[in-house]
Scaffold this motif. Structure first.
Motif, mmCIF file in Angstrom:
data_model
loop_
_atom_site.group_PDB
_atom_site.id
_atom_site.type_symbol
_atom_site.label_atom_id
_atom_site.label_comp_id
_atom_site.label_asym_id
_atom_site.label_seq_id
_atom_site.Cartn_x
_atom_site.Cartn_y
_atom_site.Cartn_z
ATOM 1 N N GLY A 176 0.734 -1.186 0.130
ATOM 2 C CA GLY A 176 0.000 0.061 0.002
ATOM 3 C C GLY A 176 0.838 1.198 0.114
ATOM 4 O O GLY A 176 0.178 2.385 0.078
ATOM 5 N N ASP A 177 2.125 1.112 0.113
ATOM 6 C CA ASP A 177 2.967 2.494 0.048
ATOM 7 C C ASP A 177 2.804 3.016 -1.363
ATOM 8 O O ASP A 177 2.787 2.370 -2.384
ATOM 9 N N GLU A 178 2.662 4.253 -1.101
ATOM 10 C CA GLU A 178 2.744 5.094 -2.520
ATOM 11 C C GLU A 178 4.038 5.954 -2.605
ATOM 12 O O GLU A 178 4.451 6.565 -1.851
ATOM 13 N N LYS A 191 8.498 8.980 -0.910
ATOM 14 C CA LYS A 191 7.226 8.235 -0.431
ATOM 15 C C LYS A 191 6.219 9.246 -0.027
ATOM 16 O O LYS A 191 6.407 10.200 0.644
ATOM 17 N N LEU A 192 4.994 9.111 -0.555
ATOM 18 C CA LEU A 192 3.759 9.800 -0.172
ATOM 19 C C LEU A 192 3.038 9.386 1.260
ATOM 20 O O LEU A 192 2.904 8.472 1.523
ATOM 21 N N ARG A 245 2.196 -3.312 -4.335
ATOM 22 C CA ARG A 245 1.203 -4.068 -4.167
ATOM 23 C C ARG A 245 1.479 -5.109 -3.142
ATOM 24 O O ARG A 245 0.654 -5.997 -2.736
ATOM 25 N N ASN A 296 -3.133 9.902 -9.373
ATOM 26 C CA ASN A 296 -1.952 9.255 -9.325
ATOM 27 C C ASN A 296 -0.905 10.150 -9.933
ATOM 28 O O ASN A 296 0.195 9.562 -10.419
ATOM 29 N N THR A 349 7.000 7.581 -5.675
ATOM 30 C CA THR A 349 7.507 8.037 -6.956
ATOM 31 C C THR A 349 8.945 8.648 -6.921
ATOM 32 O O THR A 349 9.697 8.225 -5.857
ATOM 33 N N HIS A 407 4.387 10.520 -11.936
ATOM 34 C CA HIS A 407 3.340 9.259 -11.710
ATOM 35 C C HIS A 407 3.421 8.750 -10.342
ATOM 36 O O HIS A 407 4.781 8.352 -9.860
ATOM 37 N N VAL A 408 2.560 8.468 -9.558
ATOM 38 C CA VAL A 408 2.554 7.874 -8.150
ATOM 39 C C VAL A 408 2.140 6.420 -8.374
ATOM 40 O O VAL A 408 0.972 6.230 -8.637
ATOM 41 N N PHE A 409 2.882 5.552 -7.822
ATOM 42 C CA PHE A 409 2.603 4.135 -8.067
ATOM 43 C C PHE A 409 2.502 3.665 -6.346
ATOM 44 O O PHE A 409 2.976 4.022 -5.422
ATOM 45 N N ARG A 410 1.566 2.670 -6.487
ATOM 46 C CA ARG A 410 1.036 2.029 -5.177
ATOM 47 C C ARG A 410 1.618 0.716 -5.044
ATOM 48 O O ARG A 410 1.492 -0.169 -5.855
#
Length: 443
Positions: free
Chosen positions: A70-72, A139-140, A111, A196, A74, A106-109
């Motif tokens: 669940g970490d976001e 990290k967001l 998984r 995102n 980029t 772009h921000v990735f989550r």
């Protein structure tokens, strides 16, 4: 034998042409540089909060880090003091995903828990041979802001982290996100999150509404490729210092064109959305006191009525001063009265018993040229007045002239006889009349 010689010559010509085509102006050195192999991919391990990775010119970087599900994440890039475009790829135990990196990040989550790798491949404009590219793993950390509730506090950002205060686009209505310093003054954001994607954003507030582009602030700023916002889309702001972030809902009002005055009470940049029906051809203006215009904001939501309007229902946003704790303003949405003034023709008398009246006067001229605008027989009381011959602007602006109680006569020009315009404004509280003449200027 002759055929073999011809084939060799053609082959040499083609090789020479290809070499010349690959270099500006036909230089062979640049072609050789373009064909030089890229440096090997730089693979490093970083934890959240660690420093950036320095990459050589045209080098790719792969940053491996330990993440929780669940970490976001980029990356931010810096080359010669500006952003850098390319491609981002995130790989975790469930596979890889790739997105373009432009002026938006772009921000990735992530998984899966455990190790993950984010890889950046810059394009040819990233950095130079003597100025390396710096890539920072980010990290967001997000906080949802309650609408019309207590502000969310964001502390000064730490290296490698972005603290985002966010809201979701509502099903109906309009929301505004605003950041303030410890003294309660509105401050500019550093970046904006939409869905995102992160982009630079140097504005004091962000307004969102379903079905409209991603933002509409006091200057109605839109990117050309902005999509319409969908219900539930996450929209947020980050700041470069401590910030208290609040979310407020716009207050709706139904008003009438040329109807009675409406009193709006709010403060701290709160928005009001005025809904009004306009007849075909209406030209409108907002009649209010000067303080509102100086410290507040107003703009039509798309589709705007245009000039003149098509028949339909339109919405006008009016906002209070962002730093005022409370404001009460009275305003009216009014239509211009229309008239025609002929260059060299008879005088035009304009009268009004309604304070704050404005006139849209079409100018008719047989040919372009210099003119003298004059106001006489003035009986205006209770406020100021001004008459403006509109100018024409391309590279430069020319042709305009203004007369008022201090300067009753002025010289200008009518560059385009079919589109000349004179605007007459009676100030707030002013009534009465004046006579206008527009004569050709000799010489």
């Amino acid at each position: 034998m002759r055929r073999a010689i011809v084939a060799v010559v053609l082959s040499l010509i083609a090789s020479s042409g290809a070499a010349l085509a690959g270099t500006p102006g036909g230089g062979i050195g640049a072609s050789a540089a373009a064909a030089a192999p890229r440096p090997p991919v730089k693979q490093v391990f970083r934890a959240y909060g660690d420093g950036p990775v320095r990459l050589a010119y045209r080098q790719e970087g792969a940053i491996t880090f330990r993440a929780s599900r669940g970490d976001e994440v980029t990356v931010t890039t810096r080359a010669q003091g500006s952003w850098c475009s390319g491609r981002l790829t995130l790989t975790d135990r469930r596979g890889s995903r790739t997105q373009k990196q432009t002026y938006k990040s772009h921000v990735f989550r992530v998984r899966t828990a455990g190790r993950a790798t984010i890889r950046f491949q810059g394009d040819s404009a990233c950095g130079t041979a003597d100025r390396p590219l710096r890539v920072q793993l980010v990290k967001l950390r997000g906080q949802q802001v309650p609408v019309d509730g207590e502000p969310v506090v964001l502390e000064k950002p730490e290296r490698g982290f972005l603290d985002v205060a966010w809201i979701r686009v509502p099903r109906t209505g309009r929301l505004k996100l605003t950041g303030r310093d410890a003294g309660g003054h509105e401050i500019s954001a550093a970046r904006m999150l939409v869905g995102n994607e992160l982009a630079n954003f140097h504005h004091g507030g962000l307004s969102v509404e379903r079905g409209l582009p991603r933002l509409a602030t006091w200057d109605t700023y839109f990117e050309p490729d902005d999509p319409a916002l969908r219900r539930g889309t996450r929209v947020g702001l980050t700041f470069g210092s401590d910030a208290r972030v609040e979310a407020s809902s716009a207050l709706p009002h139904a008003i009438e064109l040329d109807g009675p005055p409406v009193t709006l009470a709010s403060g701290s940049g709160r928005e009001h959305v005025l809904t009004v029906k306009l007849p075909r051809g209406a030209r409108t203006y907002l009649d209010s006191d000067e303080e509102w215009w100086e410290y507040g904001a107003n703009y039509w939501l798309p589709p705007a009525p245009g000039d003149p309007a098509k028949a339909g229902t339109y919405r006008l946003v009016v906002a209070s001063d962002g730093d005022a704790p409370y404001q009460e303003r009275t305003l009216r949405l009014r239509s211009y009265r229309t008239a025609t003034l002929v260059v060299g023709g008879p005088p035009l008398r304009l009268e009004s018993a309604d304070p704050g009246e404005r006139f849209w006067v079409r100018v008719v001229a047989s040919k372009p040229g210099r003119v003298r605008l004059a106001a006489s027989d003035v009986t205006v009381t209770g406020g100021d007045w001004a008459v403006r011959l509109a100018n024409t602007c391309s590279r430069d602006c020319y042709g305009g002239a203004t007369v008022n109680q201090s300067v009753p006569v002025a010289t200008g020009s009518v560059p385009k006889p079919k589109s000349g315009l004179v605007l007459v404004d009676l100030g707030s509280g002013a009534t009465g009349g004046l006579t206008l003449t527009l004569k050709p200027e000799q010489g």
